[in-house]
Design an enzyme around this catalytic site. Structure first.
Site, mmCIF file in Angstrom:
data_model
loop_
_atom_site.group_PDB
_atom_site.id
_atom_site.type_symbol
_atom_site.label_atom_id
_atom_site.label_comp_id
_atom_site.label_asym_id
_atom_site.label_seq_id
_atom_site.Cartn_x
_atom_site.Cartn_y
_atom_site.Cartn_z
ATOM 1 N N ASP A 132 -48.855 -32.607 27.554
ATOM 2 C CA ASP A 132 -48.283 -31.885 28.686
ATOM 3 C C ASP A 132 -48.175 -32.804 29.901
ATOM 4 O O ASP A 132 -49.185 -33.290 30.425
ATOM 5 C CB ASP A 132 -49.186 -30.691 29.006
ATOM 6 C CG ASP A 132 -48.552 -29.705 29.969
ATOM 7 O OD1 ASP A 132 -47.616 -30.087 30.688
ATOM 8 O OD2 ASP A 132 -49.006 -28.540 29.996
ATOM 9 N N ASP A 155 -35.163 -28.544 28.862
ATOM 10 C CA ASP A 155 -34.793 -27.232 28.318
ATOM 11 C C ASP A 155 -34.327 -26.336 29.463
ATOM 12 O O ASP A 155 -35.062 -26.112 30.433
ATOM 13 C CB ASP A 155 -36.017 -26.608 27.622
ATOM 14 C CG ASP A 155 -35.642 -25.426 26.754
ATOM 15 O OD1 ASP A 155 -34.701 -24.690 27.114
ATOM 16 O OD2 ASP A 155 -36.300 -25.223 25.718
ATOM 17 N N THR A 228 -26.365 -40.065 25.498
ATOM 18 C CA THR A 228 -27.053 -39.754 24.247
ATOM 19 C C THR A 228 -26.183 -38.862 23.359
ATOM 20 O O THR A 228 -25.174 -38.295 23.801
ATOM 21 C CB THR A 228 -28.377 -39.025 24.530
ATOM 22 O OG1 THR A 228 -28.092 -37.748 25.131
ATOM 23 C CG2 THR A 228 -29.251 -39.837 25.479
ATOM 24 N N ARG A 229 -26.592 -38.732 22.114
ATOM 25 C CA ARG A 229 -25.891 -37.829 21.198
ATOM 26 C C ARG A 229 -25.943 -36.398 21.719
ATOM 27 O O ARG A 229 -24.961 -35.647 21.623
ATOM 28 C CB ARG A 229 -26.517 -37.918 19.811
ATOM 29 C CG ARG A 229 -26.153 -39.169 19.045
ATOM 30 C CD ARG A 229 -26.749 -39.169 17.661
ATOM 31 N NE ARG A 229 -28.213 -39.238 17.694
ATOM 32 C CZ ARG A 229 -28.989 -39.136 16.629
ATOM 33 N NH1 ARG A 229 -28.452 -38.944 15.440
ATOM 34 N NH2 ARG A 229 -30.299 -39.237 16.743
ATOM 35 N N PHE A 230 -27.088 -36.006 22.277
ATOM 36 C CA PHE A 230 -27.219 -34.659 22.822
ATOM 37 C C PHE A 230 -26.216 -34.443 23.954
ATOM 38 O O PHE A 230 -25.551 -33.404 24.029
ATOM 39 C CB PHE A 230 -28.643 -34.445 23.332
ATOM 40 C CG PHE A 230 -28.878 -33.106 23.965
ATOM 41 C CD1 PHE A 230 -29.194 -32.001 23.187
ATOM 42 C CD2 PHE A 230 -28.774 -32.936 25.340
ATOM 43 C CE1 PHE A 230 -29.397 -30.756 23.764
ATOM 44 C CE2 PHE A 230 -28.978 -31.706 25.926
ATOM 45 C CZ PHE A 230 -29.290 -30.614 25.135
#
Length: 258
Positions: A132, A155, A228-230
């Site tokens: 974390d 996220d 990035t691919r994302f």
């Protein structure tokens, strides 16, 4: 009692254990399949380049990024929170070998992948932290020890009832600010429009940060941040990627000593 690591000598599945308070998490651990090469990298390289965020000890970054010649006290260090599979992290490390990257994630395949990428590219300026990031910032990083903070495509928690889980909140900025040197840059990027708007609003209102853009808006995509691919998948869907670069402003002067 902590569970045993999946890979002997590798990252712990619960590094902070039960001695830390329960709170809303801004991340969701993903337990996807670890490939043979990723597992091999975790077993061999974690003792050298990995660390568990246990909250039990402060980090000495000069020693953490040391090499065979010893500690490297002059190496600037940037913290990256959430690196996915690590491709962009490895590219940035290769492009700037004199800067250390402390990369934090809870995704075991990504941890193994980044370690393997670093080894194959001969990089010695990447360290992988498991756990974390809140505990890392709050309990393990010394004051003014970081030269930058990167949060790329966190996220977005798109459902309204989950917005409180988003990482970029006033409380997070207040927690992160003391670990950043004056002038250090917090760089966020997202392809989720409502989250970008929230980031801009929260960062603009926070007294410890100032926008690097004279117009007070989003920044052009910096050349040092790889695509990035994302990110490509989001662009293919018609998403607009927003970069935000905010500078840590100096805190109040310490009171004079008698």
């Amino acid at each position: 009692m902590q569970a045993a690591p999946r890979f002997p000598g590798g990252p712990s599945p619960d590094p902070a254990g039960s001695h830390h308070e329960r709170r809303i998490r801004s991340f969701q651990p993903r337990r996807s399949r670890v490939t043979t090469s990723q597992g091999d990298a975790l077993r061999r390289l974690w003792p050298k380049w990995g660390l568990d965020i246990d909250g039990l000890r402060p980090l000495n970054l000069a020693e953490l990024f040391g090499d065979e010649r010893g500690a490297r006290p002059d190496m600037p260090v940037v913290l990256e929170i959430g690196f996915g599979m690590g491709e962009a992290t490895a590219q940035m490390a290769a492009a700037d070998p004199d800067t250390g990257i402390l990369a934090v994630d809870v995704h075991t395949p990504g941890q193994g992948n980044l370690l393997g990428l670093a080894e194959r590219a001969g990089l010695d300026n990447v360290r992988v932290a498991n756990g974390d990031a809140i505990i890392l910032l709050r309990e393990m990083l010394p004051a003014e020890s970081l030269d930058g903070l990167r949060v790329y495509f966190p996220d977005p928690w798109p459902k309204a009832r989950h917005h409180k889980r988003r990482l970029i909140q006033p409380e997070f900025l207040t927690l992160a600010a003391p670990s950043l040197k004056p002038g250090a840059v917090l760089h966020c990027a997202t392809d989720w429009e409502p989250y970008a708007e929230q980031m801009l609003e929260v960062l603009t209102a926070h007294p410890d940060f100032e926008n690097t853009q004279p117009d007070g808006g989003y920044a052009p995509r910096p050349a040092f941040r790889p695509r990035t691919r994302f990110e490509g998948q989001g662009l293919d869907k018609g998403h607009v990627v927003h970069d935000l670069l905010f500078r840590r402003v100096p805190g109040p002067a310490a009171p004079a000593q008698d």
